[in-house]
Design a protein around this motif. Sequence first.
Motif, PDB file in Angstrom:
ATOM      1  N   PRO A   1       0.806  -1.226   0.000  1.00  0.00           N
ATOM      2  CA  PRO A   1       0.000   0.000   0.000  1.00  0.00           C
ATOM      3  C   PRO A   1       0.834   1.269   0.000  1.00  0.00           C
ATOM      4  O   PRO A   1       0.442   2.274  -0.591  1.00  0.00           O
ATOM      5  CB  PRO A   1      -0.841  -0.132   1.277  1.00  0.00           C
ATOM      6  CG  PRO A   1      -0.149  -1.145   2.105  1.00  0.00           C
ATOM      7  CD  PRO A   1       0.516  -2.083   1.153  1.00  0.00           C
ATOM      8  N   ALA A   2       1.979   1.243   0.686  1.00  0.00           N
ATOM      9  CA  ALA A   2       2.832   2.429   0.702  1.00  0.00           C
ATOM     10  C   ALA A   2       3.332   2.760  -0.700  1.00  0.00           C
ATOM     11  O   ALA A   2       3.411   3.930  -1.093  1.00  0.00           O
ATOM     12  CB  ALA A   2       4.010   2.210   1.649  1.00  0.00           C
ATOM     13  N   LEU A   3       3.642   1.729  -1.466  1.00  0.00           N
ATOM     14  CA  LEU A   3       4.108   1.941  -2.831  1.00  0.00           C
ATOM     15  C   LEU A   3       2.993   2.476  -3.707  1.00  0.00           C
ATOM     16  O   LEU A   3       3.204   3.376  -4.531  1.00  0.00           O
ATOM     17  CB  LEU A   3       4.650   0.625  -3.393  1.00  0.00           C
ATOM     18  CG  LEU A   3       5.215   0.669  -4.823  1.00  0.00           C
ATOM     19  CD1 LEU A   3       6.389   1.636  -4.883  1.00  0.00           C
ATOM     20  CD2 LEU A   3       5.663  -0.723  -5.263  1.00  0.00           C
ATOM     21  N   ARG A   4       1.792   1.947  -3.536  1.00  0.00           N
ATOM     22  CA  ARG A   4       0.656   2.430  -4.324  1.00  0.00           C
ATOM     23  C   ARG A   4       0.322   3.873  -3.973  1.00  0.00           C
ATOM     24  O   ARG A   4       0.047   4.690  -4.855  1.00  0.00           O
ATOM     25  CB  ARG A   4      -0.555   1.519  -4.083  1.00  0.00           C
ATOM     26  CG  ARG A   4      -0.439   0.176  -4.765  1.00  0.00           C
ATOM     27  CD  ARG A   4      -1.694  -0.649  -4.563  1.00  0.00           C
ATOM     28  NE  ARG A   4      -1.615  -1.482  -3.368  1.00  0.00           N
ATOM     29  CZ  ARG A   4      -2.467  -1.454  -2.378  1.00  0.00           C
ATOM     30  NH1 ARG A   4      -3.476  -0.618  -2.398  1.00  0.00           N
ATOM     31  NH2 ARG A   4      -2.338  -2.248  -1.339  1.00  0.00           N
ATOM     32  N   LEU A   5       0.342   4.189  -2.684  1.00  0.00           N
ATOM     33  CA  LEU A   5       0.035   5.545  -2.249  1.00  0.00           C
ATOM     34  C   LEU A   5       1.096   6.528  -2.747  1.00  0.00           C
ATOM     35  O   LEU A   5       0.771   7.625  -3.218  1.00  0.00           O
ATOM     36  CB  LEU A   5      -0.052   5.580  -0.724  1.00  0.00           C
ATOM     37  CG  LEU A   5      -0.636   6.837  -0.085  1.00  0.00           C
ATOM     38  CD1 LEU A   5      -2.064   7.074  -0.565  1.00  0.00           C
ATOM     39  CD2 LEU A   5      -0.604   6.726   1.433  1.00  0.00           C
ATOM     40  N   GLY A   6       2.349   6.117  -2.647  1.00  0.00           N
ATOM     41  CA  GLY A   6       3.423   6.975  -3.151  1.00  0.00           C
ATOM     42  C   GLY A   6       3.348   7.155  -4.652  1.00  0.00           C
ATOM     43  O   GLY A   6       3.592   8.255  -5.174  1.00  0.00           O
ATOM     44  N   GLY A   7       3.014   6.081  -5.364  1.00  0.00           N
ATOM     45  CA  GLY A   7       2.883   6.180  -6.812  1.00  0.00           C
ATOM     46  C   GLY A   7       1.777   7.125  -7.228  1.00  0.00           C
ATOM     47  O   GLY A   7       1.906   7.876  -8.200  1.00  0.00           O
ATOM     48  N   LEU A   8       0.674   7.101  -6.479  1.00  0.00           N
ATOM     49  CA  LEU A   8      -0.424   8.017  -6.773  1.00  0.00           C
ATOM     50  C   LEU A   8       0.018   9.459  -6.585  1.00  0.00           C
ATOM     51  O   LEU A   8      -0.276  10.326  -7.421  1.00  0.00           O
ATOM     52  CB  LEU A   8      -1.610   7.714  -5.852  1.00  0.00           C
ATOM     53  CG  LEU A   8      -2.815   8.664  -5.950  1.00  0.00           C
ATOM     54  CD1 LEU A   8      -3.410   8.616  -7.351  1.00  0.00           C
ATOM     55  CD2 LEU A   8      -3.872   8.304  -4.911  1.00  0.00           C
ATOM     56  N   GLY A   9       0.734   9.724  -5.494  1.00  0.00           N
ATOM     57  CA  GLY A   9       1.211  11.081  -5.251  1.00  0.00           C
ATOM     58  C   GLY A   9       2.167  11.559  -6.324  1.00  0.00           C
ATOM     59  O   GLY A   9       2.086  12.700  -6.792  1.00  0.00           O
ATOM     60  N   VAL A  10       3.069  10.690  -6.737  1.00  0.00           N
ATOM     61  CA  VAL A  10       4.027  11.051  -7.788  1.00  0.00           C
ATOM     62  C   VAL A  10       3.309  11.310  -9.108  1.00  0.00           C
ATOM     63  O   VAL A  10       3.627  12.257  -9.841  1.00  0.00           O
ATOM     64  CB  VAL A  10       5.083   9.938  -7.945  1.00  0.00           C
ATOM     65  CG1 VAL A  10       5.943  10.192  -9.185  1.00  0.00           C
ATOM     66  CG2 VAL A  10       5.951   9.849  -6.706  1.00  0.00           C
TER      67      VAL A  10
END
Length: 234
Positions: A6-15
């Motif tokens: 989830p951290a990777l998905r959330l970070g990817g969304l922000g980027v």
Amino acid sequence: MRRLPPALRLGGLGVAVASVFVIVAVSGSLSADRVRDWIDGLGVAGPIAFVIVGVVLSCMCFPGPLLAGAAGLLFGAALGTPVAIVSATLSALAAASISRFVAGDAVERIGGRRIQLLAAFLERREFLSVLYIRLLPGVPYNLANYALGLTRISMPAIAAATAIGTAPRTFAYVALGGSFGDFSKPETKIAVAIIVAMWVGGLAAGVAQSRGRIRLPGSASATSSPDVRSEARP
């Protein structure tokens, strides 16, 4: 997609959101004259096109006051206000839906206890929670949209509270945009008064809460719950 952390998905969304915003901002593809010419050329379909464009730009974190002001400049206060409110409401639903789809489990899986308690508190009060967020000055509107998607607050509650909570400030920005160049109009003075009143009221409420004069109802019961997320709904 849910197989990724989830951290990777959330970070990817922000980027992704930040990247699109930067590309649009530095490309110079948007200008007041270009947008006005394009909207004017659409005739009666102009308001619908504006709503669609507004939703897309809001999801890219384009400032909401500028969009509301543009609605006033293009359509005037009478038509621009409902157009801007519809655009803001649909923008909230779109951003919340995106973040919920991409990383809706982030709070449960990587959020600390304090974050989970806050999410549970917001979820129990759905409409009032979102309404307070919309009325409180200084809260980044677009970021709040994505954050709401990480909770279990229902989409109807987000839509209703957004439409009501953003109406006063949206009218103010639309009126300012519609009277651009002629700030002697009565609606301009009303708009400035609304903005000042909302900021002063919001700041006063924030100061009172920080001093303990306003306590969040149910917070004690929330902190004693062993599973705050499971009790977020009755």
